[in-house]
Design a protein around this motif. Structure first.
Motif, PDB file in Angstrom:
ATOM      1  N   GLN A  93      -7.924  15.068  -7.862  1.00 33.27           N
ATOM      2  CA  GLN A  93      -6.488  14.806  -7.939  1.00 33.27           C
ATOM      3  C   GLN A  93      -5.724  15.700  -6.969  1.00 33.27           C
ATOM      4  O   GLN A  93      -4.788  15.267  -6.313  1.00 33.27           O
ATOM      5  N   LEU A  94      -6.130  16.950  -6.896  1.00 33.09           N
ATOM      6  CA  LEU A  94      -5.416  17.923  -6.063  1.00 33.09           C
ATOM      7  C   LEU A  94      -5.517  17.619  -4.568  1.00 33.09           C
ATOM      8  O   LEU A  94      -4.650  18.040  -3.800  1.00 33.09           O
ATOM      9  N   LEU A  95      -6.551  16.873  -4.165  1.00 32.69           N
ATOM     10  CA  LEU A  95      -6.680  16.507  -2.748  1.00 32.69           C
ATOM     11  C   LEU A  95      -5.481  15.698  -2.263  1.00 32.69           C
ATOM     12  O   LEU A  95      -5.146  15.735  -1.094  1.00 32.69           O
ATOM     13  N   GLY A  96      -4.847  14.966  -3.164  1.00 31.43           N
ATOM     14  CA  GLY A  96      -3.710  14.126  -2.775  1.00 31.43           C
ATOM     15  C   GLY A  96      -2.389  14.630  -3.298  1.00 31.43           C
ATOM     16  O   GLY A  96      -1.523  13.844  -3.676  1.00 31.43           O
ATOM     17  N   THR A  97      -2.208  15.958  -3.326  1.00 30.05           N
ATOM     18  CA  THR A  97      -0.955  16.527  -3.843  1.00 30.05           C
ATOM     19  C   THR A  97      -0.391  17.549  -2.851  1.00 30.05           C
ATOM     20  O   THR A  97      -0.400  18.750  -3.122  1.00 30.05           O
ATOM     21  N   PRO A  98       0.126  17.105  -1.708  1.00 34.27           N
ATOM     22  CA  PRO A  98       0.574  18.051  -0.683  1.00 34.27           C
ATOM     23  C   PRO A  98       1.788  18.898  -1.050  1.00 34.27           C
ATOM     24  O   PRO A  98       1.976  19.978  -0.492  1.00 34.27           O
ATOM     25  N   THR A  99       2.616  18.449  -2.012  1.00 38.94           N
ATOM     26  CA  THR A  99       3.830  19.221  -2.300  1.00 38.94           C
ATOM     27  C   THR A  99       3.871  19.819  -3.700  1.00 38.94           C
ATOM     28  O   THR A  99       4.815  20.527  -4.037  1.00 38.94           O
ATOM     29  N   ILE A 100       2.887  19.557  -4.524  1.00 36.90           N
ATOM     30  CA  ILE A 100       2.933  20.020  -5.913  1.00 36.90           C
ATOM     31  C   ILE A 100       2.949  21.550  -5.967  1.00 36.90           C
ATOM     32  O   ILE A 100       2.190  22.217  -5.275  1.00 36.90           O
ATOM     33  N   LEU A 143       0.904   0.939  -1.459  1.00 34.23           N
ATOM     34  CA  LEU A 143      -0.317   0.371  -2.011  1.00 34.23           C
ATOM     35  C   LEU A 143      -0.852   1.320  -3.070  1.00 34.23           C
ATOM     36  O   LEU A 143      -1.055   2.505  -2.807  1.00 34.23           O
ATOM     37  N   VAL A 144      -1.061   0.800  -4.283  1.00 36.01           N
ATOM     38  CA  VAL A 144      -1.675   1.566  -5.357  1.00 36.01           C
ATOM     39  C   VAL A 144      -3.115   1.080  -5.491  1.00 36.01           C
ATOM     40  O   VAL A 144      -3.355  -0.097  -5.743  1.00 36.01           O
ATOM     41  N   MET A 145      -4.070   2.000  -5.306  1.00 37.47           N
ATOM     42  CA  MET A 145      -5.489   1.647  -5.384  1.00 37.47           C
ATOM     43  C   MET A 145      -6.086   2.172  -6.680  1.00 37.47           C
ATOM     44  O   MET A 145      -6.145   3.376  -6.890  1.00 37.47           O
ATOM     45  N   LYS A 177      -5.614   5.577  10.332  1.00 36.53           N
ATOM     46  CA  LYS A 177      -4.247   5.215  10.740  1.00 36.53           C
ATOM     47  C   LYS A 177      -3.237   6.329  10.463  1.00 36.53           C
ATOM     48  O   LYS A 177      -2.082   6.221  10.822  1.00 36.53           O
ATOM     49  N   LYS A 178      -3.692   7.392   9.759  1.00 35.90           N
ATOM     50  CA  LYS A 178      -2.832   8.512   9.367  1.00 35.90           C
ATOM     51  C   LYS A 178      -1.722   8.089   8.393  1.00 35.90           C
ATOM     52  O   LYS A 178      -0.620   8.649   8.388  1.00 35.90           O
ATOM     53  N   THR A 179      -2.031   7.093   7.563  1.00 41.57           N
ATOM     54  CA  THR A 179      -1.110   6.686   6.502  1.00 41.57           C
ATOM     55  C   THR A 179      -1.187   7.744   5.398  1.00 41.57           C
ATOM     56  O   THR A 179      -2.281   8.110   4.981  1.00 41.57           O
ATOM     57  N   PRO A 180      -0.056   8.262   4.924  1.00 40.25           N
ATOM     58  CA  PRO A 180      -0.097   9.268   3.851  1.00 40.25           C
ATOM     59  C   PRO A 180      -0.813   8.730   2.607  1.00 40.25           C
ATOM     60  O   PRO A 180      -0.537   7.613   2.164  1.00 40.25           O
ATOM     61  N   ILE A 181      -1.735   9.527   2.077  1.00 40.13           N
ATOM     62  CA  ILE A 181      -2.485   9.151   0.867  1.00 40.13           C
ATOM     63  C   ILE A 181      -2.251  10.236  -0.179  1.00 40.13           C
ATOM     64  O   ILE A 181      -2.531  11.410   0.063  1.00 40.13           O
ATOM     65  N   ILE A 182      -1.694   9.818  -1.315  1.00 43.27           N
ATOM     66  CA  ILE A 182      -1.433  10.756  -2.405  1.00 43.27           C
ATOM     67  C   ILE A 182      -2.118  10.262  -3.670  1.00 43.27           C
ATOM     68  O   ILE A 182      -2.598   9.138  -3.731  1.00 43.27           O
ATOM     69  N   THR A 183      -2.145  11.124  -4.689  1.00 45.96           N
ATOM     70  CA  THR A 183      -2.611  10.695  -6.009  1.00 45.96           C
ATOM     71  C   THR A 183      -1.397  10.578  -6.934  1.00 45.96           C
ATOM     72  O   THR A 183      -0.290  11.013  -6.597  1.00 45.96           O
ATOM     73  N   GLU A 184      -1.634  10.014  -8.089  1.00 44.77           N
ATOM     74  CA  GLU A 184      -0.562   9.815  -9.066  1.00 44.77           C
ATOM     75  C   GLU A 184       0.055  11.133  -9.508  1.00 44.77           C
ATOM     76  O   GLU A 184       1.229  11.188  -9.867  1.00 44.77           O
ATOM     77  N   ALA A 185      -0.712  12.218  -9.444  1.00 37.89           N
ATOM     78  CA  ALA A 185      -0.175  13.534  -9.809  1.00 37.89           C
ATOM     79  C   ALA A 185       0.962  13.941  -8.874  1.00 37.89           C
ATOM     80  O   ALA A 185       1.965  14.513  -9.306  1.00 37.89           O
ATOM     81  N   GLU A 186       0.823  13.662  -7.603  1.00 40.18           N
ATOM     82  CA  GLU A 186       1.890  13.962  -6.633  1.00 40.18           C
ATOM     83  C   GLU A 186       3.144  13.175  -6.966  1.00 40.18           C
ATOM     84  O   GLU A 186       4.257  13.705  -6.936  1.00 40.18           O
ATOM     85  N   LYS A 245      -3.731   6.668  -4.335  1.00 38.13           N
ATOM     86  CA  LYS A 245      -5.150   6.415  -4.545  1.00 38.13           C
ATOM     87  C   LYS A 245      -5.639   7.032  -5.841  1.00 38.13           C
ATOM     88  O   LYS A 245      -5.344   8.183  -6.148  1.00 38.13           O
ATOM     89  N   ASN A 246      -6.407   6.270  -6.610  1.00 34.23           N
ATOM     90  CA  ASN A 246      -7.077   6.816  -7.780  1.00 34.23           C
ATOM     91  C   ASN A 246      -8.021   7.917  -7.310  1.00 34.23           C
ATOM     92  O   ASN A 246      -8.751   7.730  -6.333  1.00 34.23           O
ATOM     93  N   PRO A 247      -8.020   9.075  -7.987  1.00 33.14           N
ATOM     94  CA  PRO A 247      -8.875  10.187  -7.548  1.00 33.14           C
ATOM     95  C   PRO A 247     -10.360   9.848  -7.510  1.00 33.14           C
ATOM     96  O   PRO A 247     -11.125  10.462  -6.774  1.00 33.14           O
ATOM     97  N   GLY A 248     -10.772   8.842  -8.301  1.00 33.07           N
ATOM     98  CA  GLY A 248     -12.176   8.451  -8.340  1.00 33.07           C
ATOM     99  C   GLY A 248     -12.622   7.626  -7.146  1.00 33.07           C
ATOM    100  O   GLY A 248     -13.820   7.410  -6.946  1.00 33.07           O
ATOM    101  N   ILE A 249     -11.679   7.167  -6.344  1.00 31.63           N
ATOM    102  CA  ILE A 249     -12.038   6.391  -5.146  1.00 31.63           C
ATOM    103  C   ILE A 249     -12.251   7.374  -4.010  1.00 31.63           C
ATOM    104  O   ILE A 249     -11.327   8.094  -3.627  1.00 31.63           O
ATOM    105  N   PRO A 250     -13.453   7.428  -3.457  1.00 33.64           N
ATOM    106  CA  PRO A 250     -13.740   8.427  -2.413  1.00 33.64           C
ATOM    107  C   PRO A 250     -13.035   8.122  -1.093  1.00 33.64           C
ATOM    108  O   PRO A 250     -12.689   6.974  -0.808  1.00 33.64           O
TER     109      PRO A 250
END
Length: 196
Positions: free
Chosen positions: A173-180, A13-15, A95-104, A78-83
């Motif tokens: 953006q960095l909040l959703g970048t676990p491997t960068i 899902l791309v938000m 649900k513990k679904t992985p949430i990343i940003t486009e940077a990841e 998720k778009n970084p602007g969506i809280p």
């Protein structure tokens, strides 16, 4: 672009339909994902929706329906602007679904040299100047992207292993970048206080 099989046959899902979200949706489709694209607003330009649909991407606009949380998505981009307290996002967090940003996503397909800039003030200036300095001293392609109005994932997919990408990354953006893992990281902290 790296050969990435992570998203093959995955439901993603791309938000958010900003520059980053639209490019993420197109890239994920190329990577073999089953993509659903959602935006709370309805785009003014109907071609945005048509282009996504023509690629076989399911499009939902006008709201973030909570019913999407009942589907089994493998990843949320998720778009970084969506809280994170957005009701739909909160359901995926629960649900513990992985949430990343486009940077990841951009990092996952990128095979060159990454320079990342973050901080409180001066990120855009530092990103632009860094890109110009590296380009002057480098025979290979050097581009910038990220929170500077250019999609990280789009540029990352176009560059080769010898190229360099200078990215401006916000804290959101960095909040959703676990491997960068940039090769060089620059943290700006330019204050505008004046001493008398």
């Amino acid at each position: 672009m790296k050969k990435v099989t992570t998203y093959n046959n995955k439901k993603v899902l791309v938000m958010g339909f900003g520059i980053s979200g639209l490019n993420a949706a197109h890239l994920l489709k190329k990577l073999g994902a089953n993509v659903v694209a959602n935006d709370q607003a309805t785009p003014k330009d109907p071609a945005v929706v048509e282009n996504l649909k023509n690629e076989g991407i399911k499009v939902i606009t006008g709201s973030n329906p909570l019913s999407l949380a009942e589907e089994d998505f493998d990843v949320i981009v998720k778009n970084p602007g969506i809280p994170y307290d957005n009701p739909l996002v909160a359901k995926f967090v629960e649900k513990k679904t992985p949430i990343i940003t486009e940077a990841e996503l951009g990092w996952e397909v990128f095979e060159g040299h990454l320079v990342s800039v973050t901080g409180s003030n001066g990120k855009t200036t530092t990103t632009t100047l860094t890109q110009l300095m590296i380009a002057k001293s480098n025979a290979h392609r050097v581009e910038y992207a990220g929170n500077i109005g250019v999609s990280f994932s789009k540029v990352a997919a176009e560059l080769g292993p010898e190229d360099t990408l200078v990215t401006e990354l916000s804290s959101f953006q960095l909040l959703g970048t676990p491997t960068i893992r940039p090769h060089i990281a620059i943290i700006t902290n330019i204050f505008s206080n004046h001493l008398d």
